[in-house]
Design an enzyme around this catalytic site. Structure first.
Site, mmCIF file in Angstrom:
data_model
loop_
_atom_site.group_PDB
_atom_site.id
_atom_site.type_symbol
_atom_site.label_atom_id
_atom_site.label_comp_id
_atom_site.label_asym_id
_atom_site.label_seq_id
_atom_site.Cartn_x
_atom_site.Cartn_y
_atom_site.Cartn_z
ATOM 1 N N PRO A 298 0.778 -1.253 0.000
ATOM 2 C CA PRO A 298 0.000 0.000 0.000
ATOM 3 C C PRO A 298 0.807 1.300 0.000
ATOM 4 C CG PRO A 298 -0.127 -1.066 2.145
ATOM 5 C CD PRO A 298 0.568 -2.026 1.233
ATOM 6 N N TYR A 390 4.665 9.491 -7.803
ATOM 7 C CA TYR A 390 3.549 9.567 -6.848
ATOM 8 C C TYR A 390 2.305 10.169 -7.495
ATOM 9 C CZ TYR A 390 1.394 10.054 -2.205
ATOM 10 O OH TYR A 390 0.559 9.945 -1.122
HETATM 11 C C1 DHB Z 1 -3.568 6.355 2.063
HETATM 12 C C2 DHB Z 1 -3.072 5.075 1.876
HETATM 13 C C3 DHB Z 1 -1.820 4.897 1.351
HETATM 14 O O1 DHB Z 1 -1.329 3.651 1.162
HETATM 15 C C4 DHB Z 1 -1.027 5.969 1.016
HETATM 16 O O2 DHB Z 1 0.217 5.758 0.545
HETATM 17 C C5 DHB Z 1 -1.521 7.240 1.191
HETATM 18 C C6 DHB Z 1 -2.792 7.425 1.720
HETATM 19 C C7 DHB Z 1 -4.924 6.555 2.641
HETATM 20 O O3 DHB Z 1 -5.615 5.572 2.904
HETATM 21 O O4 DHB Z 1 -5.329 7.712 2.835
#
Ligand code: DHB
Length: 397
Positions: A298, A390
């Site tokens: 994530p 990003y």
């Molecule tokens: C969120 C989740 C992420 O993995 C990330 O890099 C940035 C934000 C989120 O859930 O807000």
């Protein structure tokens, strides 16, 4: 079981999460018929918390294809992030570096907008079905069998079947072992994710590296915040009281000079980490899209964005296949999509390993990691790479 209802359609889509729904929306705009089936109910999907960051092009496709402009009204534009390490924060200025931004807008809202748009436009989406199976993908008329919520058996006969059925994909297993390659990577940690009823602690996201482990401070609204901290994958969320969670988060952020605004914690869960790719992303008349073909860890919030990028390419290529009988565009889709998949795999892996504390790290590894963060934040070339990846490489490539 004998199918009692048979429907002929052009594209049968297994999975009505964001990838499946955006695909059917784009196809409908191009005059291509489709039916989407989904084992979960709408409500179940709406209650799943997922990531919250959209790349510029993910926002653009929702707005420009007429799904909804709610993302612009209810989302929050972010022009940069804070990288926190070595006792302080270092801002990465996306607008200044690459002239792009991201939008904070949760995946759940993307799903709601897409499901509403399909309902508004008369799209054929069947939620809450059971016993979904895919057949004859090597023939010119692949089929999807399923049972509707009233227990009636159905058969969809299509030109192409799309597997957009998520990380536990049934469709991906329809590709014979001899025709596919699978790539895996496990990580020795997970994220503990919470939602808290509190005001935002910072105007932008904080990616926080500390000796106690990584933490990410994100947000949902002015009154609801999303935060994560690195934990053992075997951690049980029920073992964590609010006080224990706040003390862990405050300790990690405090190492870099931040203090978080606390509130009641309304949700807690442990999120697994994994990198996975199955290639090619097609076999016969079956194609895979989104998490069915790949999973990223994530860090950097790429999962949804990558799924939407797949679907943008797939919609273009499917328009070429339908009605012409030539399946070559399915191979072109796989090749085009995999280019972005592997760049994104690298980015997500790199963000993850750069920011997390690795359980078996030597003192050398730790100091090298700090050197990498210092290099990244102090060099325009280094921060431009982060900003570009990003906010998303332009052109769905
Ligand atoms: C969120 C989740 C992420 O993995 C990330 O890099 C940035 C934000 C989120 O859930 O807000």
């Amino acid at each position: 079981m004998t199918a009692t209802t048979r429907t002929r359609t052009q594209v049968a889509v297994v999975g009505a999460g964001p990838a499946g729904l955006l695909l059917t929306h784009l196809l409908a705009r191009a005059g291509v018929e489709s039916v989407a089936v989904e084992v979960r109910s709408r409500r179940e999907i709406e209650e799943t918390h997922r990531a919250g960051i959209l790349e510029q092009e993910s926002v653009d496709v929702l707005v420009e294809s007429g799904v909804s402009d709610r993302v612009l009204r209810d989302g929050y534009r972010h022009d940069g992030i804070e990288l926190a390490f070595g006792g302080t924060g270092h801002r990465i200025d996306f607008q200044g570096l690459v002239g792009a931004s991201t939008q904070l807008y949760p995946q759940t809202d993307v799903f709601v907008d897409l499901a509403d748009a399909r309902a508004r436009d008369g799209g054929d989406v069947r939620f809450g079905v059971t016993e979904v199976s895919v057949h004859d993908v090597e023939s010119e008329t692949p089929r999807v069998l399923f049972t509707d919520p009233d227990g009636v058996a159905h058969e969809l006969v299509a030109d192409v079947v799309v597997g957009a059925d998520g990380s536990r994909s049934h469709c991906r297993a329809q590709v014979p072992e001899t025709a596919r390659r699978q790539y895996f990577r496990e990580y020795p940690f997970a994220w503990f994710g919470i939602l808290t009823e509190a005001p935002p602690s910072a105007p932008e996201l904080i990616y926080n590296h500390s000796p106690q482990g990584f933490a990410l401070i994100s947000s949902r609204t002015e009154t609801l915040q999303r935060m994560y901290f690195q934990c053992d994958p075997a951690e049980n969320p029920d073992d964590w009281s609010d006080d224990r969670i706040w003390s862990e988060l405050q300790g990690r952020l405090g190492a870099n000079g931040y203090t978080l605004k606390e509130g009641p914690i309304t949700s807690r869960s442990v999120l697994p980490f994994r990198s996975f790719v199955q290639e090619p992303m097609h076999h016969g008349r079956l194609v895979l899209a989104g998490d069915a073909a790949h999973t990223v860890p994530p860090t950097g919030a790429k999962g949804l964005n990558l799924a939407l990028a797949d679907v943008r390419v797939l919609a273009e290529e499917l328009e070429r296949v339908i009605g012409k009988g030539d399946a070559a565009p399915l191979e072109t889709y796989s090749e085009r999509a995999l280019g972005r998949v592997w760049k994104t795999q690298h980015f997500s892996y790199w963000m993850t390993t750069m920011l997390h504390t690795l359980p078996d790290a030597s003192p050398f590894d730790v100091r090298r990691q700090e050197g990498e963060l210092a290099l990244l934040s102090s060099s325009v070339a280094g921060s431009t790479y982060l900003a570009e990846a990003y906010t998303g490489w332009p052109g769905a490539r």
